[in-house]
Scaffold this motif. Structure first.
Motif, PDB file in Angstrom:
ATOM      1  N   ILE A  39       0.829  -1.207   0.000  1.00 44.17           N
ATOM      2  CA  ILE A  39       0.000   0.000   0.000  1.00 44.17           C
ATOM      3  C   ILE A  39       0.866   1.261   0.000  1.00 44.17           C
ATOM      4  O   ILE A  39       0.621   2.202  -0.762  1.00 44.17           O
ATOM      5  N   LEU A  40       1.872   1.297   0.855  1.00 50.38           N
ATOM      6  CA  LEU A  40       2.740   2.475   0.901  1.00 50.38           C
ATOM      7  C   LEU A  40       3.554   2.618  -0.383  1.00 50.38           C
ATOM      8  O   LEU A  40       3.763   3.718  -0.888  1.00 50.38           O
ATOM      9  N   HIS A  41       4.021   1.499  -0.910  1.00 49.77           N
ATOM     10  CA  HIS A  41       4.821   1.536  -2.139  1.00 49.77           C
ATOM     11  C   HIS A  41       3.968   1.978  -3.329  1.00 49.77           C
ATOM     12  O   HIS A  41       4.433   2.709  -4.204  1.00 49.77           O
ATOM     13  N   LEU A  42       2.695   1.546  -3.343  1.00 48.46           N
ATOM     14  CA  LEU A  42       1.811   1.857  -4.462  1.00 48.46           C
ATOM     15  C   LEU A  42       1.285   3.280  -4.418  1.00 48.46           C
ATOM     16  O   LEU A  42       1.244   3.976  -5.445  1.00 48.46           O
ATOM     17  N   THR A  43       0.894   3.745  -3.218  1.00 47.36           N
ATOM     18  CA  THR A  43       0.228   5.045  -3.102  1.00 47.36           C
ATOM     19  C   THR A  43       1.140   6.160  -2.602  1.00 47.36           C
ATOM     20  O   THR A  43       0.926   7.329  -2.925  1.00 47.36           O
ATOM     21  N   GLY A  44       2.130   5.810  -1.758  1.00 44.52           N
ATOM     22  CA  GLY A  44       3.000   6.819  -1.162  1.00 44.52           C
ATOM     23  C   GLY A  44       2.288   7.719  -0.180  1.00 44.52           C
ATOM     24  O   GLY A  44       2.787   8.793   0.165  1.00 44.52           O
ATOM     25  N   SER A  45       1.133   7.296   0.299  1.00 48.75           N
ATOM     26  CA  SER A  45       0.313   8.135   1.174  1.00 48.75           C
ATOM     27  C   SER A  45       0.140   7.495   2.540  1.00 48.75           C
ATOM     28  O   SER A  45      -0.219   6.314   2.648  1.00 48.75           O
ATOM     29  N   ALA A  46       0.368   8.283   3.572  1.00 48.49           N
ATOM     30  CA  ALA A  46       0.134   7.794   4.930  1.00 48.49           C
ATOM     31  C   ALA A  46      -1.359   7.611   5.195  1.00 48.49           C
ATOM     32  O   ALA A  46      -1.749   6.781   6.017  1.00 48.49           O
ATOM     33  N   SER A  47      -2.203   8.364   4.503  1.00 47.35           N
ATOM     34  CA  SER A  47      -3.654   8.259   4.706  1.00 47.35           C
ATOM     35  C   SER A  47      -4.173   6.896   4.268  1.00 47.35           C
ATOM     36  O   SER A  47      -4.962   6.259   4.969  1.00 47.35           O
ATOM     37  N   TYR A  48      -3.739   6.430   3.086  1.00 51.96           N
ATOM     38  CA  TYR A  48      -4.167   5.115   2.609  1.00 51.96           C
ATOM     39  C   TYR A  48      -3.634   4.016   3.525  1.00 51.96           C
ATOM     40  O   TYR A  48      -4.310   3.018   3.769  1.00 51.96           O
ATOM     41  N   PHE A  49      -2.420   4.195   4.011  1.00 58.56           N
ATOM     42  CA  PHE A  49      -1.844   3.229   4.947  1.00 58.56           C
ATOM     43  C   PHE A  49      -2.630   3.226   6.258  1.00 58.56           C
ATOM     44  O   PHE A  49      -2.898   2.172   6.840  1.00 58.56           O
ATOM     45  N   ALA A  50      -3.018   4.417   6.702  1.00 53.91           N
ATOM     46  CA  ALA A  50      -3.787   4.536   7.943  1.00 53.91           C
ATOM     47  C   ALA A  50      -5.163   3.881   7.806  1.00 53.91           C
ATOM     48  O   ALA A  50      -5.684   3.327   8.775  1.00 53.91           O
ATOM     49  N   ILE A  51      -5.755   3.933   6.606  1.00 52.37           N
ATOM     50  CA  ILE A  51      -7.055   3.294   6.394  1.00 52.37           C
ATOM     51  C   ILE A  51      -6.946   1.788   6.621  1.00 52.37           C
ATOM     52  O   ILE A  51      -7.826   1.163   7.220  1.00 52.37           O
ATOM     53  N   ASN A  52      -5.840   1.192   6.149  1.00 54.10           N
ATOM     54  CA  ASN A  52      -5.644  -0.243   6.348  1.00 54.10           C
ATOM     55  C   ASN A  52      -5.504  -0.577   7.836  1.00 54.10           C
ATOM     56  O   ASN A  52      -6.038  -1.579   8.316  1.00 54.10           O
ATOM     57  N   ILE A  53      -4.788   0.282   8.576  1.00 50.13           N
ATOM     58  CA  ILE A  53      -4.684   0.091  10.028  1.00 50.13           C
ATOM     59  C   ILE A  53      -6.062   0.245  10.673  1.00 50.13           C
ATOM     60  O   ILE A  53      -6.439  -0.519  11.571  1.00 50.13           O
ATOM     61  N   LEU A  54      -6.825   1.217  10.190  1.00 52.72           N
ATOM     62  CA  LEU A  54      -8.171   1.446  10.713  1.00 52.72           C
ATOM     63  C   LEU A  54      -9.061   0.225  10.475  1.00 52.72           C
ATOM     64  O   LEU A  54      -9.871  -0.139  11.335  1.00 52.72           O
ATOM     65  N   CYS A  55      -8.902  -0.414   9.311  1.00 52.86           N
ATOM     66  CA  CYS A  55      -9.678  -1.622   9.002  1.00 52.86           C
ATOM     67  C   CYS A  55      -9.320  -2.769   9.941  1.00 52.86           C
ATOM     68  O   CYS A  55     -10.082  -3.727  10.076  1.00 52.86           O
TER      69      CYS A  55
END
Length: 433
Positions: A39-55
């Motif tokens: 996710i981080l490699h694909l998007t480069g965004s902490a927000s998208y990474f945080a969504i996965n943690i939130l899930c």
């Protein structure tokens, strides 16, 4: 003779549980690492990474009270087995999707939610069954071995995940996880979860047939009479909120800001587990620690300092080798502090909580500890994309220090461990012969 056979079966439980935990931990750790890095490699965004943690965090928080009710009402072994079977179907479906249409972020998010729900039920069932699987004298040994296995698998898995991610595709990683779940299912199906459980003759027909809400309410009433549990929940509630900055920020800093390779990032993640392993070994060969809440206070203070120190290399931009060595050391100490906090408290809770309430109490404990984590994950995920990450992490570290100094102040420690202060007032005077 019967007692001897039960002890032999308990020994079998310890090693069966240890092996199955190792196998399943390796599988889930490799999967989790690969998805996080992807996710981080694909998007480069902490927000998208945080969504996965939130899930991962939000479903666990919401489902824990319900899981606690089911764990206390239905056979715990059945809950564990059903959870594994559901995971097998999910993984089969993901492998088929990866071949047909490919895996997207929404698929990973949905899978994370489902895996979290099954692990919540299975995890609470196992935690509540420790005193039923082994004899009382070996509860601490069983929990220490459990923590050691998790640590060992956590050391190897990120390194394996980093190397595997660079060499193979996602379907192969999913197959590794699937194989681990099937093996764990086979091993755990041989265990007797009620071998040492006390017969619950105190339950009335009314309590057996009561609604889920009334059962959860009974757990809350039980907790009100336990000052130790109340103190742990109140402290963990705020501590986990500020620690969320480290959970999101450490990966974001290493991968996106410092451009750490997947192999080196995996080794740094493994260092956290190595620290946990070292302390687990230490705790397994010494007597049970006294005054666990006091020890937890010192451990949390150390974690707050580590979160602040984590930002130092980003100000000076030293060599890659120094950065790599620095963060391995930080994560090593961080992992050691986590185990130093958690293990003594969990051992104490296993012995203090009545078996018929364990599912509900542990679930409510987890819910209380995790209640603010979803908000923390969203907030810090957004802040890391908007504000310099050093400011966010330093603010979180200092806030954590202030929170623990207030929430675990002397009066709170005294209410949980009054014998500690009586000992200080009345020191034992030893007279030499």
């Amino acid at each position: 003779m019967e007692a001897h056979l039960k002890l032999r079966k308990a020994t079998q439980h310890i090693w069966t549980f240890t092996i199955s935990k190792f196998i399943s931990s390796v599988g889930v750790q490799v999967y989790t690492f690969a998805v996080s890095y992807y996710i981080l490699h694909l998007t480069g965004s902490a927000s998208y990474f945080a969504i996965n943690i939130l899930c991962n965090v939000l479903p666990r928080t919401l489902a824990s009270p319900i899981a606690g009710y089911f764990v206390d009402k239905y056979p715990r072994k059945r809950i564990v087995i059903i959870s594994h079977i559901i995971n097998i179907f999910i993984l089969f479906f993901m492998i088929i999707l990866s071949k047909l249409v490919g895996l997207t972020l929404p698929i990973f998010y949905i899978a994370t939610i489902l895996f979290t729900l099954t692990s919540t039920f299975a995890g609470l069932a196992f935690t509540s069954s420790i005193s039923g699987l082994v004899d009382a004298k070996r509860i601490q040994k069983a929990m220490s071995l459990n923590q050691m296995v998790i640590s060992i698998s956590s050391i190897a898995s990120p390194a394996i995940g980093g190397l595997t991610f660079a060499l193979v595709n996602m379907p192969v990683l999913l197959t590794i996880y699937l194989s681990a779940v099937i093996l764990a299912l086979i091993l755990e199906s041989t265990m007797n979860f009620t071998l040492f459980s006390a017969k619950q003759t105190s339950k009335t027909p009314k309590s057996q047939n009561s609604t889920m809400w009334l059962n959860i309410k009974e757990g809350l009433v039980y907790i009100k009479g336990k000052p130790l549990i109340i103190s742990i929940i109140s402290i963990a509630l705020f501590i986990n909120f500020f620690a969320g900055a480290f959970q999101v920020g450490s990966s974001f800093t290493l991968i996106n800001k410092l451009k750490m390779s997947s192999q080196h990032f995996g080794m740094i993640e493994s260092a956290l587990a190595a620290g946990m392993l070292i302390v687990s070994i230490y705790l397994s060969i010494r007597k049970e620690l006294k005054y666990p809440l006091m020890k937890a206070k010192y451990g949390i203070i150390l974690i707050g300092l580590l979160i602040c120190i984590f930002t130092l290399p980003t100000f000076f931009r030293p060599s890659y080798t120094f950065v790599f060595s620095f963060y391995i050391t930080i994560m090593l100490v961080y992992g050691a502090a986590l185990t130093f906090i958690n293990t003594p408290i969990l051992v104490m809770l296993q012995k203090e909580i009545s078996d018929e309430f364990k599912g509900r109490v542990f679930s409510l404990l987890e819910t209380g500890a995790q209640a603010l984590v979803p908000l923390s994950t969203i907030l810090f995920g957004i802040l890391y994309d908007l504000i310099p990450f050093q400011i966010v992490m330093l603010s979180a570290g200092f806030s954590l220090l202030i929170a623990v100094l207030y929430l675990a102040r002397t009066s709170v420690i005294q209410s949980v461990h009054p014998e500690l202060f009586e000992k200080k007032k009345n020191p034992v005077i030893r007279v030499s012969d």
